[in-house]
Design an enzyme around this catalytic site. Structure first.
Site, PDB file in Angstrom:
ATOM      1  N   ASN A  10      -4.805 -51.646  -4.076  1.00 42.33           N
ATOM      2  CA  ASN A  10      -4.183 -50.356  -3.768  1.00 42.33           C
ATOM      3  C   ASN A  10      -2.690 -50.500  -4.051  1.00 42.33           C
ATOM      4  O   ASN A  10      -1.964 -51.122  -3.268  1.00 42.33           O
ATOM      5  CB  ASN A  10      -4.442 -50.010  -2.287  1.00 42.33           C
ATOM      6  CG  ASN A  10      -3.736 -48.727  -1.880  1.00 42.33           C
ATOM      7  OD1 ASN A  10      -3.174 -48.023  -2.723  1.00 42.33           O
ATOM      8  ND2 ASN A  10      -3.752 -48.434  -0.594  1.00 42.33           N
ATOM      9  N   TRP A  11      -2.268 -49.923  -5.173  1.00 41.26           N
ATOM     10  CA  TRP A  11      -0.864 -50.087  -5.565  1.00 41.26           C
ATOM     11  C   TRP A  11       0.081 -49.157  -4.806  1.00 41.26           C
ATOM     12  O   TRP A  11       1.295 -49.222  -4.982  1.00 41.26           O
ATOM     13  CB  TRP A  11      -0.724 -49.857  -7.076  1.00 41.26           C
ATOM     14  CG  TRP A  11      -1.041 -51.090  -7.878  1.00 41.26           C
ATOM     15  CD1 TRP A  11      -1.352 -52.320  -7.378  1.00 41.26           C
ATOM     16  CD2 TRP A  11      -1.070 -51.217  -9.299  1.00 41.26           C
ATOM     17  NE1 TRP A  11      -1.573 -53.204  -8.409  1.00 41.26           N
ATOM     18  CE2 TRP A  11      -1.407 -52.557  -9.602  1.00 41.26           C
ATOM     19  CE3 TRP A  11      -0.854 -50.330 -10.357  1.00 41.26           C
ATOM     20  CZ2 TRP A  11      -1.529 -53.025 -10.906  1.00 41.26           C
ATOM     21  CZ3 TRP A  11      -0.975 -50.792 -11.659  1.00 41.26           C
ATOM     22  CH2 TRP A  11      -1.309 -52.135 -11.928  1.00 41.26           C
ATOM     23  N   LYS A  12      -0.489 -48.261  -4.009  1.00 40.92           N
ATOM     24  CA  LYS A  12       0.348 -47.321  -3.242  1.00 40.92           C
ATOM     25  C   LYS A  12       1.368 -46.659  -4.187  1.00 40.92           C
ATOM     26  O   LYS A  12       1.021 -46.380  -5.330  1.00 40.92           O
ATOM     27  CB  LYS A  12       0.991 -48.028  -2.051  1.00 40.92           C
ATOM     28  CG  LYS A  12      -0.066 -48.785  -1.229  1.00 40.92           C
ATOM     29  CD  LYS A  12       0.412 -49.304   0.090  1.00 40.92           C
ATOM     30  CE  LYS A  12      -0.738 -50.018   0.799  1.00 40.92           C
ATOM     31  NZ  LYS A  12      -0.407 -50.500   2.119  1.00 40.92           N
ATOM     32  N   HIS A  96      -6.876 -43.447   4.064  1.00 41.55           N
ATOM     33  CA  HIS A  96      -6.025 -44.630   4.236  1.00 41.55           C
ATOM     34  C   HIS A  96      -5.084 -44.405   5.428  1.00 41.55           C
ATOM     35  O   HIS A  96      -4.656 -43.280   5.688  1.00 41.55           O
ATOM     36  CB  HIS A  96      -5.216 -44.886   2.961  1.00 41.55           C
ATOM     37  CG  HIS A  96      -4.509 -46.213   3.007  1.00 41.55           C
ATOM     38  ND1 HIS A  96      -3.298 -46.363   3.635  1.00 41.55           N
ATOM     39  CD2 HIS A  96      -4.868 -47.432   2.567  1.00 41.55           C
ATOM     40  CE1 HIS A  96      -2.938 -47.640   3.554  1.00 41.55           C
ATOM     41  NE2 HIS A  96      -3.870 -48.311   2.914  1.00 41.55           N
ATOM     42  N   GLU A  98      -2.051 -44.856   5.815  1.00 42.66           N
ATOM     43  CA  GLU A  98      -0.777 -44.189   5.491  1.00 42.66           C
ATOM     44  C   GLU A  98      -0.987 -42.680   5.335  1.00 42.66           C
ATOM     45  O   GLU A  98      -0.114 -41.878   5.675  1.00 42.66           O
ATOM     46  CB  GLU A  98      -0.161 -44.820   4.238  1.00 42.66           C
ATOM     47  CG  GLU A  98       0.444 -46.180   4.572  1.00 42.66           C
ATOM     48  CD  GLU A  98       0.262 -47.243   3.521  1.00 42.66           C
ATOM     49  OE1 GLU A  98       0.079 -46.914   2.337  1.00 42.66           O
ATOM     50  OE2 GLU A  98       0.291 -48.441   3.892  1.00 42.66           O
ATOM     51  N   GLU A 168      -9.274 -51.650   7.849  1.00 46.14           N
ATOM     52  CA  GLU A 168      -7.862 -51.988   7.703  1.00 46.14           C
ATOM     53  C   GLU A 168      -7.156 -51.741   9.031  1.00 46.14           C
ATOM     54  O   GLU A 168      -6.708 -50.601   9.294  1.00 46.14           O
ATOM     55  CB  GLU A 168      -7.217 -51.124   6.612  1.00 46.14           C
ATOM     56  CG  GLU A 168      -7.842 -51.310   5.244  1.00 46.14           C
ATOM     57  CD  GLU A 168      -6.838 -51.013   4.131  1.00 46.14           C
ATOM     58  OE1 GLU A 168      -6.691 -51.875   3.258  1.00 46.14           O
ATOM     59  OE2 GLU A 168      -6.192 -49.957   4.150  1.00 46.14           O
ATOM     60  N   GLY A 174       0.723 -54.379   5.643  1.00 50.42           N
ATOM     61  CA  GLY A 174       2.111 -54.547   5.212  1.00 50.42           C
ATOM     62  C   GLY A 174       2.982 -55.294   6.191  1.00 50.42           C
ATOM     63  O   GLY A 174       4.205 -55.284   6.079  1.00 50.42           O
ATOM     64  N   SER A 214      -2.576 -57.363   4.862  1.00 47.58           N
ATOM     65  CA  SER A 214      -1.852 -58.616   4.628  1.00 47.58           C
ATOM     66  C   SER A 214      -2.724 -59.732   4.045  1.00 47.58           C
ATOM     67  O   SER A 214      -2.556 -60.903   4.397  1.00 47.58           O
ATOM     68  CB  SER A 214      -1.164 -59.080   5.910  1.00 47.58           C
ATOM     69  OG  SER A 214      -0.185 -58.131   6.304  1.00 47.58           O
TER      70      SER A 214
END
Ligand code: 13P
Length: 257
Positions: A10-12, A96, A98, A168, A174, A214
């Site tokens: 997941n490159w966000k 997700h 975020e 997650e 992160g 992480s």
């Protein structure tokens, strides 16, 4: 037959199309002719079209990080499932943390997106996970239950054959602090139990459950060998060629044993 593990990146909001293409071509040079786990790249929308052209000959799949639940219309800034499909997208990340916590997406939003994605024969990667305060107050299973029950409302048993779950924990995303293998094992077992309960034990028990939060080369061996872990959804480490290829190698080694 052993299930092939999944390594999803997941490159966000990272990498321009040019940077993305460069990354994939370097990775391909490193992994050339090697057996690999299933690799899924989820770059920003702007990279999908060109990355699709590039990966057509490679053993790599393409995913999107989000989608809107309507198919067309006056929804400024949103993207439809057909637009994603026309870029070769086969997977979509849904719910997700975020999206949930920065953009206030609810389980109900995730559910509408899930329906749209599944009806369009794309595979959703449904993300769930508890916040630190939930874990501290022993509410992890309650949160996972709510996210699954509301997120999967109206999704029938046959559709469940085409879904991936990513566990997650929000506190591990992160932060550099991954969930420990025991915690991951416990949560993945909880998720499987909840899924069976929701579908009255009438469910294919092979739904892949990925761990995310992480994941790095130095913890990926312990995490991939944890019971119930079918692969990873990786943020930060997927942006770095050396780290990402190392994780792929570690996951692949487990698969070969
Ligand atoms: P990190 O690997 O950077 O913790 O991110 C995990 C994640 O959010 C993947 O979706």
């Amino acid at each position: 037959m052993i299930k092939k593990p999944i390594v999803a990146a997941n490159w966000k909001m990272h990498k321009t199309p040019q940077e993305g293409i460069h990354f994939i071509s370097e990775l391909n040079n490193l992994l050339l002719d090697k057996e690999k786990p299933s690799i899924i790249f989820c770059p920003p929308f702007t990279s999908l079209f060109h990355m699709n052209e590039m990966i057509s000959d490679l053993d790599i799949s393409l995913g999107a990080q989000n989608v809107y639940f309507e198919n067309e219309g006056a929804f400024t800034g949103e993207i439809s499932i057909n637009m994603l499909k026309s870029c070769g997208v086969q997977y979509v990340i849904i719910g997700h943390s975020e999206r949930r916590h920065i953009f206030n997406e609810s389980n109900k939003d995730a559910n509408k997106k899930l329906h749209n994605v599944l009806e369009n024969e794309i595979i959703p990667i449904l993300c769930i996970g508890e916040k630190l305060e939930d874990r501290k107050s022993n509410n992890t299973s309650k949160v996972l239950m709510e996210q699954l029950k509301d997120g999967l409302a109206g999704i029938n048993k046959d559709m469940m054959d085409r879904i991936i779950i990513a566990y997650e924990p929000v506190w591990a995303i992160g932060t550099g602090v991954n969930a420990l293998p025991d915690q991951v094992e416990e949560s993945h077992a909880m998720i499987r139990k909840i899924l069976l309960e929701l579908y009255d034990n009438n469910l294919n028990n092979n739904i892949p459950i990925l761990y995310g939060g992480s994941v790095k080369p130095d913890n990926s061996e312990d995490l991939i060998n944890t019971k119930g872990v079918d692969g990873f959804l990786i943020g930060g480490a997927s942006l770095n060629l050396e780290m990402f290829s190392k994780i792929i190698e570690i996951v692949h080694n487990k698969f070969m044993r």
